[in-house]
Design a protein around this motif. Structure first.
Motif, PDB file in Angstrom:
ATOM      1  N   MET A 162     100.129 -56.483   4.735  1.00  0.00           N
ATOM      2  CA  MET A 162      99.890 -55.478   5.995  1.00  0.00           C
ATOM      3  C   MET A 162      99.570 -54.151   5.274  1.00  0.00           C
ATOM      4  SD  MET A 162      99.394 -55.041   9.074  1.00  0.00           S
ATOM      5  CE  MET A 162      99.981 -56.209  10.067  1.00  0.00           C
ATOM      6  N   ARG A 163      98.517 -53.541   5.716  1.00  0.00           N
ATOM      7  CA  ARG A 163      98.447 -51.988   5.202  1.00  0.00           C
ATOM      8  C   ARG A 163      98.003 -51.451   6.297  1.00  0.00           C
ATOM      9  NH1 ARG A 163     101.142 -53.351   1.693  1.00  0.00           N
ATOM     10  NH2 ARG A 163     100.814 -53.381  -0.666  1.00  0.00           N
ATOM     11  N   THR A 164      98.454 -50.156   6.209  1.00  0.00           N
ATOM     12  CA  THR A 164      98.105 -49.038   7.372  1.00  0.00           C
ATOM     13  C   THR A 164      96.663 -48.177   6.564  1.00  0.00           C
ATOM     14  OG1 THR A 164     100.092 -48.905   8.357  1.00  0.00           O
ATOM     15  CG2 THR A 164      98.509 -46.964   8.659  1.00  0.00           C
ATOM     16  N   VAL A 165      95.605 -48.170   7.162  1.00  0.00           N
ATOM     17  CA  VAL A 165      94.526 -47.283   6.728  1.00  0.00           C
ATOM     18  C   VAL A 165      94.425 -46.068   7.264  1.00  0.00           C
ATOM     19  CG1 VAL A 165      92.215 -47.158   6.072  1.00  0.00           C
ATOM     20  CG2 VAL A 165      93.496 -49.423   6.274  1.00  0.00           C
ATOM     21  N   TYR A 166      94.495 -44.746   6.627  1.00  0.00           N
ATOM     22  CA  TYR A 166      94.426 -43.569   7.083  1.00  0.00           C
ATOM     23  C   TYR A 166      92.968 -43.021   6.888  1.00  0.00           C
ATOM     24  CZ  TYR A 166      99.622 -44.092   6.990  1.00  0.00           C
ATOM     25  OH  TYR A 166     100.884 -44.727   7.121  1.00  0.00           O
ATOM     26  N   MET A 167      92.607 -42.101   8.046  1.00  0.00           N
ATOM     27  CA  MET A 167      91.380 -41.489   7.776  1.00  0.00           C
ATOM     28  C   MET A 167      91.547 -40.140   8.414  1.00  0.00           C
ATOM     29  SD  MET A 167      88.470 -40.362   9.495  1.00  0.00           S
ATOM     30  CE  MET A 167      88.638 -40.836  11.152  1.00  0.00           C
ATOM     31  N   PHE A 225      89.313 -36.857   9.202  1.00  0.00           N
ATOM     32  CA  PHE A 225      87.884 -36.286   9.347  1.00  0.00           C
ATOM     33  C   PHE A 225      88.032 -34.959  10.129  1.00  0.00           C
ATOM     34  CE2 PHE A 225      83.846 -36.304  11.375  1.00  0.00           C
ATOM     35  CZ  PHE A 225      82.935 -36.099  10.393  1.00  0.00           C
ATOM     36  N   GLN A 226      87.545 -33.851   9.732  1.00  0.00           N
ATOM     37  CA  GLN A 226      87.313 -32.647  10.628  1.00  0.00           C
ATOM     38  C   GLN A 226      88.479 -32.464  11.638  1.00  0.00           C
ATOM     39  OE1 GLN A 226      83.533 -33.080  12.526  1.00  0.00           O
ATOM     40  NE2 GLN A 226      82.925 -31.295  11.414  1.00  0.00           N
ATOM     41  N   GLU A 227      89.846 -32.241  11.146  1.00  0.00           N
ATOM     42  CA  GLU A 227      90.984 -32.188  11.718  1.00  0.00           C
ATOM     43  C   GLU A 227      91.286 -33.280  12.271  1.00  0.00           C
ATOM     44  OE1 GLU A 227      90.754 -28.496  13.773  1.00  0.00           O
ATOM     45  OE2 GLU A 227      90.433 -27.203  12.020  1.00  0.00           O
ATOM     46  N   ASN A 228      90.885 -34.376  12.472  1.00  0.00           N
ATOM     47  CA  ASN A 228      90.979 -35.506  13.327  1.00  0.00           C
ATOM     48  C   ASN A 228      91.706 -36.641  12.231  1.00  0.00           C
ATOM     49  OD1 ASN A 228      91.267 -37.660  15.129  1.00  0.00           O
ATOM     50  ND2 ASN A 228      88.999 -38.147  14.914  1.00  0.00           N
ATOM     51  N   ARG A 229      92.874 -37.051  12.475  1.00  0.00           N
ATOM     52  CA  ARG A 229      93.586 -38.027  11.605  1.00  0.00           C
ATOM     53  C   ARG A 229      93.829 -39.062  12.445  1.00  0.00           C
ATOM     54  NH1 ARG A 229      96.549 -38.446   7.088  1.00  0.00           N
ATOM     55  NH2 ARG A 229      98.540 -39.877   6.907  1.00  0.00           N
ATOM     56  N   GLN A 230      93.442 -40.497  12.007  1.00  0.00           N
ATOM     57  CA  GLN A 230      93.495 -41.558  12.629  1.00  0.00           C
ATOM     58  C   GLN A 230      93.979 -42.546  11.664  1.00  0.00           C
ATOM     59  OE1 GLN A 230      89.776 -43.173  14.678  1.00  0.00           O
ATOM     60  NE2 GLN A 230      88.956 -41.151  14.575  1.00  0.00           N
ATOM     61  N   SER A 231      94.796 -43.577  12.199  1.00  0.00           N
ATOM     62  CA  SER A 231      95.275 -44.638  11.578  1.00  0.00           C
ATOM     63  C   SER A 231      94.906 -46.060  12.077  1.00  0.00           C
ATOM     64  CB  SER A 231      96.797 -44.669  11.253  1.00  0.00           C
ATOM     65  OG  SER A 231      97.606 -44.658  12.570  1.00  0.00           O
ATOM     66  N   GLN A 232      94.898 -47.239  11.316  1.00  0.00           N
ATOM     67  CA  GLN A 232      94.929 -48.588  11.909  1.00  0.00           C
ATOM     68  C   GLN A 232      95.483 -49.375  10.807  1.00  0.00           C
ATOM     69  OE1 GLN A 232      90.856 -51.117  12.495  1.00  0.00           O
ATOM     70  NE2 GLN A 232      90.672 -49.097  12.884  1.00  0.00           N
ATOM     71  N   ASP A 233      96.275 -50.267  11.536  1.00  0.00           N
ATOM     72  CA  ASP A 233      96.824 -51.582  10.501  1.00  0.00           C
ATOM     73  C   ASP A 233      96.037 -52.531  10.519  1.00  0.00           C
ATOM     74  OD1 ASP A 233      99.332 -49.901  10.549  1.00  0.00           O
ATOM     75  OD2 ASP A 233     100.017 -50.615  12.335  1.00  0.00           O
ATOM     76  N   VAL A 234      95.933 -53.093   9.270  1.00  0.00           N
ATOM     77  CA  VAL A 234      95.097 -54.450   9.003  1.00  0.00           C
ATOM     78  C   VAL A 234      95.961 -55.563   8.150  1.00  0.00           C
ATOM     79  CG1 VAL A 234      92.853 -53.182   8.972  1.00  0.00           C
ATOM     80  CG2 VAL A 234      94.018 -53.208   6.849  1.00  0.00           C
ATOM     81  N   MET A 235      95.628 -56.738   8.400  1.00  0.00           N
ATOM     82  CA  MET A 235      96.274 -57.698   7.608  1.00  0.00           C
ATOM     83  C   MET A 235      95.182 -58.194   6.829  1.00  0.00           C
ATOM     84  SD  MET A 235      98.684 -59.887   6.957  1.00  0.00           S
ATOM     85  CE  MET A 235     100.004 -59.541   8.314  1.00  0.00           C
ATOM     86  N   ILE A 236      95.506 -58.199   5.527  1.00  0.00           N
ATOM     87  CA  ILE A 236      94.614 -58.640   4.613  1.00  0.00           C
ATOM     88  C   ILE A 236      95.161 -60.060   3.959  1.00  0.00           C
ATOM     89  CG2 ILE A 236      93.244 -57.945   2.417  1.00  0.00           C
ATOM     90  CD1 ILE A 236      94.768 -55.223   2.986  1.00  0.00           C
ATOM     91  N   PRO A 237      94.165 -60.856   4.084  1.00  0.00           N
ATOM     92  CA  PRO A 237      94.396 -62.329   3.572  1.00  0.00           C
ATOM     93  C   PRO A 237      94.522 -62.404   2.089  1.00  0.00           C
ATOM     94  CG  PRO A 237      92.663 -62.405   5.151  1.00  0.00           C
ATOM     95  CD  PRO A 237      92.943 -61.147   4.888  1.00  0.00           C
ATOM     96  N   ALA A 238      95.271 -63.237   1.519  1.00  0.00           N
ATOM     97  CA  ALA A 238      95.527 -63.265   0.118  1.00  0.00           C
ATOM     98  C   ALA A 238      94.000 -63.518  -0.666  1.00  0.00           C
ATOM     99  CB  ALA A 238      96.252 -64.570  -0.301  1.00  0.00           C
ATOM    100  N   TRP A 239      94.041 -62.845  -1.718  1.00  0.00           N
ATOM    101  CA  TRP A 239      92.614 -62.573  -2.395  1.00  0.00           C
ATOM    102  C   TRP A 239      91.495 -62.503  -1.530  1.00  0.00           C
ATOM    103  CZ3 TRP A 239      94.157 -62.260  -7.261  1.00  0.00           C
ATOM    104  CH2 TRP A 239      95.162 -63.085  -7.507  1.00  0.00           C
ATOM    105  N   ASN A 240      91.478 -61.715  -0.625  1.00  0.00           N
ATOM    106  CA  ASN A 240      90.509 -61.411   0.286  1.00  0.00           C
ATOM    107  C   ASN A 240      90.618 -59.870   0.780  1.00  0.00           C
ATOM    108  OD1 ASN A 240      88.526 -61.840   2.457  1.00  0.00           O
ATOM    109  ND2 ASN A 240      89.217 -63.972   2.480  1.00  0.00           N
ATOM    110  N   LYS A 241      89.648 -59.489   1.697  1.00  0.00           N
ATOM    111  CA  LYS A 241      89.586 -58.192   2.050  1.00  0.00           C
ATOM    112  C   LYS A 241      89.612 -58.078   3.776  1.00  0.00           C
ATOM    113  CE  LYS A 241      84.673 -57.879   2.372  1.00  0.00           C
ATOM    114  NZ  LYS A 241      83.374 -57.291   1.954  1.00  0.00           N
ATOM    115  N   ALA A 242      90.114 -56.898   4.221  1.00  0.00           N
ATOM    116  CA  ALA A 242      89.851 -56.718   5.706  1.00  0.00           C
ATOM    117  C   ALA A 242      89.219 -55.475   5.923  1.00  0.00           C
ATOM    118  CB  ALA A 242      91.164 -56.743   6.214  1.00  0.00           C
TER     119      ALA A 242
END
Length: 316
Positions: A19-24, A26-43
């Motif tokens: 489980m990882r939290t992705v932060y973004m 952009f122009q004074e706008n901060r967003q985040s999103q949690d993603v579950m990444i399978p083994a040897w794969n991507k999300a």
């Protein structure tokens, strides 16, 4: 005012789901999103960013630091343009005039009339709309369409339907072209031909789904080009007349066959309120949002470079 969509792929090079939290940022706008990444794969995390003005704006994407912090942060430049550009071939003056009037009314599209000789040039547009195209300069048009140019084509009366396959090489099989060596003729109806939507869930019709912007199939046509549906394989018909004759067919994301004559004697569709938003949606839904030729990935510590086209250097 348009939204930019930033998609972020996060890879997991381990044998356990993470489980990882992705932060973004952009122009004074901060967003985040949690993603579950399978083994040897991507999300994939997807962020929507409002573009308030024109320019190039950096977006920073990051995840929490791990054992390899060098690949935990990435950047991308989001390019917001003031307007899109469209070149219009005016061999069919009634249709080209209706196209130009509608696109000029949008506000964020700049139009320019072209001559047949211009089709052999660089075509520095986001889209070209060919009213009365006779098949000329097909190789140049096809090469531009493969890269990023949107081509919307109304063939000329008396031209061959097989010309359209020269603009989409992926579908230009010899046997298909042989079936479409027919000469396009104008046919009329005193009663009128009416449209129907064939792909209601297509992005082109999303704006009209709730009815706020009317019905884009409301126009009545008294003339059209006689094209049999079987002649258009493998095109995807988006709009058709009530007897099945195709009115708008898509052959790739970048190429559309247009069979709707828009002069006053042939149609009342340009007078309907739906026509302007329909033309705007056609340009938006079909355009490429990124020029793959200008995108590159750079690892931390590597040297970034950009190669300008000769025409840009000469203009500078």
């Amino acid at each position: 005012g348009e939204d930019a969509v930033i998609s972020v792929d996060v890879h997991n090079y381990s044998a356990q789901p993470r489980m990882r939290t992705v932060y973004m940022n952009f122009q004074e706008n901060r967003q985040s999103q949690d993603v579950m990444i399978p083994a040897w794969n991507k999300a994939t995390a997807v962020f929507n960013c409002k573009l308030r003005s024109a320019g190039a704006f950096p977006a920073e994407i990051s995840i929490g630091e791990d054992q390899f912090p060098g690949d935990d942060r990435r950047w991308i430049l989001v390019n917001a343009r003031k307007y899109l550009t469209a070149g219009i071939l005016a061999e069919n003056q009634g249709t080209s005039a209706s196209w130009k009037k509608a696109l000029d009314a949008v506000g964020w599209i700049r139009t320019e009339l072209m001559s047949p000789a211009d089709l052999e040039g660089d075509l520095p547009y986001d889209a070209v709309l060919l009213a009365g195209w006779n098949g000329s300069s097909s190789l140049n048009l096809a090469s531009k369409a493969v890269k990023k140019l949107l081509v919307i084509c109304l063939p000329a009366e008396g031209s061959s339907l097989s010309n359209i396959y020269d603009l989409c090489p992926d579908t230009a099989q010899k046997e298909v072209k042989e079936k479409t060596e027919l000469v396009l003729r104008r046919e009329t109806s005193e009663k009128g031909f009416r449209l129907k939507i064939m792909q209601e869930k297509d992005d082109l019709f999303r704006l009209f789904a709730e009815g706020r912007y009317g019905d884009p199939s409301r126009g009545v046509f008294r003339a059209r080009l006689a094209i049999q549906p079987s002649s258009l394989t493998p095109g995807e018909v988006l709009l058709a007349y009530d007897d099945g004759v195709p009115a708008l067919a898509r052959y790739s994301r970048n190429f559309y066959l247009w069979n709707m004559l828009l002069d006053r004697d042939s149609s009342n569709w340009p007078l309907q309120k739906e026509f302007v938003p329909f033309m705007a949606e056609l340009i938006l839904s079909a355009r490429n949002t990124a020029d793959a030729g200008n995108l590159a990935d750079y690892l931390p510590g590597s040297r970034a470079s950009f190669i300008f086209e000769q025409s840009v250097l000469e203009a500078d």
